[in-house]
Scaffold this motif. Structure first.
Motif, short mmCIF file in Angstrom:
data_model
loop_
_atom_site.label_atom_id
_atom_site.label_comp_id
_atom_site.label_asym_id
_atom_site.label_seq_id
_atom_site.Cartn_x
_atom_site.Cartn_y
_atom_site.Cartn_z
N ASP A 22 50.73 23.31 55.45
CA ASP A 22 52.12 23.27 55.03
C ASP A 22 52.22 23.83 53.62
O ASP A 22 51.55 23.37 52.70
CB ASP A 22 52.62 21.82 55.06
CG ASP A 22 54.11 21.73 54.84
OD1 ASP A 22 54.79 22.77 54.97
OD2 ASP A 22 54.59 20.63 54.54
N THR A 23 53.01 24.84 53.47
CA THR A 23 53.19 25.44 52.15
C THR A 23 54.45 24.88 51.52
O THR A 23 55.53 24.96 52.10
CB THR A 23 53.29 26.97 52.25
OG1 THR A 23 54.37 27.28 53.13
CG2 THR A 23 52.00 27.57 52.78
N TYR A 24 54.28 24.30 50.36
CA TYR A 24 55.43 23.76 49.64
C TYR A 24 55.15 23.81 48.15
O TYR A 24 54.01 23.91 47.71
CB TYR A 24 55.76 22.34 50.10
CG TYR A 24 54.66 21.34 49.95
CD1 TYR A 24 54.51 20.61 48.76
CD2 TYR A 24 53.77 21.08 50.98
CE1 TYR A 24 53.51 19.69 48.62
CE2 TYR A 24 52.76 20.15 50.85
CZ TYR A 24 52.64 19.45 49.65
OH TYR A 24 51.64 18.53 49.52
N LYS A 25 56.24 23.74 47.40
CA LYS A 25 56.16 23.67 45.95
C LYS A 25 56.46 22.23 45.55
O LYS A 25 57.26 21.55 46.19
CB LYS A 25 57.18 24.62 45.32
CG LYS A 25 56.91 26.09 45.62
CD LYS A 25 58.03 26.94 45.07
CE LYS A 25 57.76 28.39 45.28
NZ LYS A 25 57.94 28.86 46.62
N LYS A 39 59.30 31.86 51.16
CA LYS A 39 58.91 31.93 49.75
C LYS A 39 59.95 32.67 48.92
O LYS A 39 59.64 33.54 48.12
CB LYS A 39 57.55 32.60 49.59
CG LYS A 39 56.47 32.00 50.43
CD LYS A 39 55.32 31.59 49.57
CE LYS A 39 54.16 31.11 50.37
NZ LYS A 39 54.29 29.87 51.01
N TRP A 79 64.57 20.72 51.01
CA TRP A 79 64.44 20.10 49.70
C TRP A 79 64.30 18.59 49.88
O TRP A 79 65.04 17.99 50.65
CB TRP A 79 65.69 20.36 48.85
CG TRP A 79 65.92 21.79 48.49
CD1 TRP A 79 66.39 22.78 49.29
CD2 TRP A 79 65.70 22.38 47.21
NE1 TRP A 79 66.48 23.94 48.59
CE2 TRP A 79 66.07 23.73 47.32
CE3 TRP A 79 65.23 21.89 45.99
CZ2 TRP A 79 65.98 24.60 46.25
CZ3 TRP A 79 65.14 22.76 44.93
CH2 TRP A 79 65.51 24.10 45.06
N VAL A 128 64.89 26.56 53.91
CA VAL A 128 64.28 25.78 52.84
C VAL A 128 64.65 24.32 53.03
O VAL A 128 65.81 23.99 53.27
CB VAL A 128 64.75 26.26 51.44
CG1 VAL A 128 64.12 25.43 50.34
CG2 VAL A 128 64.45 27.73 51.24
N LYS A 163 60.05 18.17 46.31
CA LYS A 163 59.21 18.93 47.23
C LYS A 163 60.09 19.99 47.88
O LYS A 163 61.10 19.67 48.50
CB LYS A 163 58.61 18.00 48.29
CG LYS A 163 57.76 18.72 49.30
CD LYS A 163 57.27 17.75 50.37
CE LYS A 163 56.59 18.49 51.50
NZ LYS A 163 56.23 17.60 52.60
N ILE A 164 59.67 21.26 47.73
CA ILE A 164 60.43 22.37 48.28
C ILE A 164 59.56 23.06 49.33
O ILE A 164 58.56 23.68 48.99
CB ILE A 164 60.83 23.37 47.17
CG1 ILE A 164 61.55 22.65 46.04
CG2 ILE A 164 61.68 24.48 47.75
CD1 ILE A 164 61.69 23.47 44.79
N SER A 165 59.94 22.90 50.58
CA SER A 165 59.22 23.53 51.68
C SER A 165 59.97 24.79 52.07
O SER A 165 61.04 24.72 52.65
CB SER A 165 59.13 22.59 52.87
OG SER A 165 58.50 21.39 52.52
N ASP A 166 59.40 25.93 51.72
CA ASP A 166 60.05 27.19 52.06
C ASP A 166 59.07 28.09 52.78
O ASP A 166 57.98 28.35 52.30
CB ASP A 166 60.62 27.88 50.82
CG ASP A 166 59.58 28.15 49.76
OD1 ASP A 166 58.55 27.47 49.78
OD2 ASP A 166 59.80 29.03 48.92
N GLU A 167 59.48 28.52 53.93
CA GLU A 167 58.60 29.36 54.75
C GLU A 167 58.62 30.81 54.30
O GLU A 167 57.64 31.53 54.44
CB GLU A 167 59.03 29.26 56.21
CG GLU A 167 58.89 27.86 56.77
CD GLU A 167 59.45 27.73 58.16
OE1 GLU A 167 59.72 28.76 58.79
OE2 GLU A 167 59.62 26.60 58.61
#
Length: 159
Positions: A14-17, A123, A72, A70, A117-121
């Motif tokens: 899982d890619t997230y910021k 980017k 949030w 996205v 937590k920002i999950s953005d596919e």
């Protein structure tokens, strides 16, 4: 016959910021300020994050921007719970003292009040722009990015 081993951690990518926020605001007040300044629509989820067999729970706000793909999340890192204190029997006066215990969702960051937590596919979310907007909010003391791969308890951020 060869033995093949599959590790479950290999499949979860899982890619997230992750952005840490220090502030003394209540969760609903911070969510309102983030909605206002970042053009979000965060809403409190019906159920909180519960860990350690309901010993601690953390508030969570969520908004899914379907146009930009996205998600949030605003997650509280601090849970304060009042529990019965220890007292010895056989004393003249029995006192029922309460002790305020503090639990953290991410124990490596005990001083952090909230995480975004920002999950953005795709980017397409700029961390620098978000941090600049967060620094312009006077109620927020500081905010900075956190590398999720360096957190030991990153499993707590899977929901």
């Amino acid at each position: 016959m060869a033995l093949h081993k599959l590790l479950v951690d290999d499949f979860y990518d899982d890619t997230y910021k992750l952005i840490a926020i220090h502030c003394g605001l209540e969760d609903y007040r911070l969510a309102y300020l983030l909605n206002k300044n970042l053009d979000l629509n965060l809403k409190r989820k019906a159920e909180d994050l519960d860990f350690k067999y309901l010993k601690s729970s953390y508030s969570i706000f969520e908004w899914e921007n379907e146009l930009e793909y996205v998600r949030w999340n605003l997650i509280s890192n601090v849970c304060k719970k009042e529990e019965d204190g220890l007292y010895s029997t056989g004393t003249l006066f029995e006192t029922n003292e309460k002790v305020l215990k503090t639990f953290n969702l991410i124990s490596e960051y005990k001083n952090v009040d909230y995480f975004i937590k920002i999950s953005d596919e795709i980017k397409n979310v700029s961390e620098r722009l978000i941090l600049n907007k967060l620094h312009s909010i006077p109620q927020i003391i500081t905010s900075y990015t956190v590398d999720p791969l360096k957190i030991k308890s990153k499993d707590h951020l899977i929901f």
